[in-house]
Design an enzyme around this catalytic site. Structure first.
Site, PDB file in Angstrom:
ATOM      1  N   ASP A 115       0.796  -1.227   0.000  1.00  0.00           N
ATOM      2  CA  ASP A 115       0.000   0.000   0.000  1.00  0.00           C
ATOM      3  C   ASP A 115       0.831   1.282   0.000  1.00  0.00           C
ATOM      4  OD1 ASP A 115      -2.634  -0.991  -0.127  1.00  0.00           O
ATOM      5  OD2 ASP A 115      -2.518  -1.616   1.968  1.00  0.00           O
ATOM      6  N   ASP A 174      -6.622  -3.866  -6.158  1.00  0.00           N
ATOM      7  CA  ASP A 174      -6.254  -2.569  -5.577  1.00  0.00           C
ATOM      8  C   ASP A 174      -4.798  -2.197  -5.881  1.00  0.00           C
ATOM      9  OD1 ASP A 174      -8.048  -4.309  -4.228  1.00  0.00           O
ATOM     10  OD2 ASP A 174      -8.133  -3.024  -2.478  1.00  0.00           O
TER      11      ASP A 174
END
Ligand code: GLY
Length: 395
Positions: A115, A174
């Protein structure tokens, strides 16, 4: 961002809004940005006396829930403050952005998550773009190298999560959102390994994550020895074979960015295929705010996800500038409807309410019963980004 179609669209919109009495987009955007600036001024004040913490959501009693820098959403509030500084030129947002951005510097050495694009590019990336601060550049290059350590050459992907639930190397859709960060690092350094990782990850994801209708699986897990797909499942969607709404938006956004950054036609094709699947989906509601999953049980009573809509609107605005005329108009019309809906009282908070977040009604993970129908920092971030992108078209 250039958009050749915009004068024609602007004229149609003007004629339409004059006839219907609907507010002009200029007014919608100016009011929404001004509100966002007031609301996030309150949020920044609330965070002043909470060193090292960043806003995340609210609890059942409406109280602010914070996270430390290691949570995947830590970069969105600093990033939103940078956007509000860009919009307002008010140093109070710059000062707040600098303070909040500094809270996540340690994550540059974090090799345990994929992330880092969200965490560092939204915060330090916007800060570097607006200030040129060389320290920010150093932090980001360290972060981009940390992210690159998660690339698995035999699979052709950046590993998202550690092994879990029987998944050896889970990769989630994602992850497409981290590639802009690597493309930035490539352009800064000329180190082609960043480019190769981003392009290889994008190509492997086209091959394995997408179904024939261009909806995407959430999780594709790979066998670490042979590099082959071992499972296609979901973590946050309604079912393995469903179209989890935010995941679809991440894919749309990711391929739009990869087209911008590489000029490769296959990424534009992919982004358009995803956009066409989404905007023509029979379960996309009239207000264009998706349910939390396009196949959610209980539609039309299922929860909506404002975050999926904000991400999609921002991506569609950009994609409208690359697509042909007919598609470009369709994409921009959907994005406009989304921004109007999000800017209406149904989704926009009242000043000083909603824990000082901007948007209501997002869903983090419904299967985990976590963050259901709440404000979320990333909904706010992509909403502000989409407003700014649309505003640029109006100039
Ligand atoms: N990347 C996690 C999410 O979209 O919920």
């Amino acid at each position: 961002m250039k958009n050749k179609l915009f004068p024609a669209i602007l004229l149609c919109t003007f004629l339409f809004t004059s006839c219907t009495g609907e507010k002009s987009m200029n007014k919608v955007i100016d009011e929404s940005l001004a509100f966002s600036a007031r609301q996030y001024t309150l949020m920044a004040e609330a965070l002043n006396n909470k060193p090292d913490l960043l806003p995340r959501t609210i609890d059942e009693s409406g109280t602010l829930v914070t996270s430390n820098s290691g949570w995947w959403t830590s970069g969105f509030f600093p990033g939103s403050l940078w956007y509000l500084y860009e919009y307002s030129k008010d140093d109070k947002f710059k000062d707040a952005a600098i303070q909040m951005t500094s809270r996540i510097e340690n994550e540059k050495n974090n090799t345990g998550t994929h992330d880092l694009g969200f965490m560092l590019y939204c915060s330090f990336g916007n800060g570097f773009r607006l200030t040129g601060d060389q320290n920010y550049k150093d932090v980001m290059l360290t972060g981009a190298r940390s992210l690159s350590t998660r690339f698995r050459p035999n699979i052709g992907c950046i590993q998202s999560w550690g092994s879990r639930k029987g998944w050896q190397c889970p990769v989630i859709i994602d992850n497409m959102m981290n590639l802009e960060f690597l493309m930035w690092a490539f352009k800064q350094t000329g180190d082609s390994s960043f480019y190769k990782i981003a392009v290889t990850h994008s190509d492997t994801t086209i091959k394995n994550h997408f179904r024939p209708d261009f909806s995407t699986w959430h999780v594709v897990s790979y066998d670490t020895i042979r590099g082959k797909v071992e499972a296609k499942q979901t973590a946050q969607g309604a079912a393995d074979g469903s179209a989890w709404s935010r995941g679809q938006s991440w894919g749309l956004y990711g391929y739009t960015v990869m087209y911008r950054e590489t000029g490769l036609q296959r990424y534009l094709d992919q982004a358009e295929h995803i956009a066409d699947y989404l905007i023509n989906h029979p379960n996309l509601p009239e207000d264009k705010i998706p349910y939390w999953d396009y196949n959610a049980p209980g539609i039309p009573d299922a929860k909506k996800d404002a975050s999926a809509s904000a991400i999609m609107a921002s991506a569609l605005i950009e994609l409208s500038g690359y697509a042909g005329k007919e598609k470009g108009i369709q994409y921009l019309n959907v994005a406009e409807k989304q921004l109007r809906s999000l800017s209406s009282p149904a989704y926009l908070a009242k000043e000083g309410e909603n824990g000082n977040f901007i948007l209501k009604h997002s869903v983090g993970s419904l299967p985990a019963k976590s963050e259901v129908d709440v404000p979320l920092t990333y909904a706010d971030y992509y909403y502000i980004e989409a407003l700014l992108r649309y505003k640029k078209l109006l100039k």
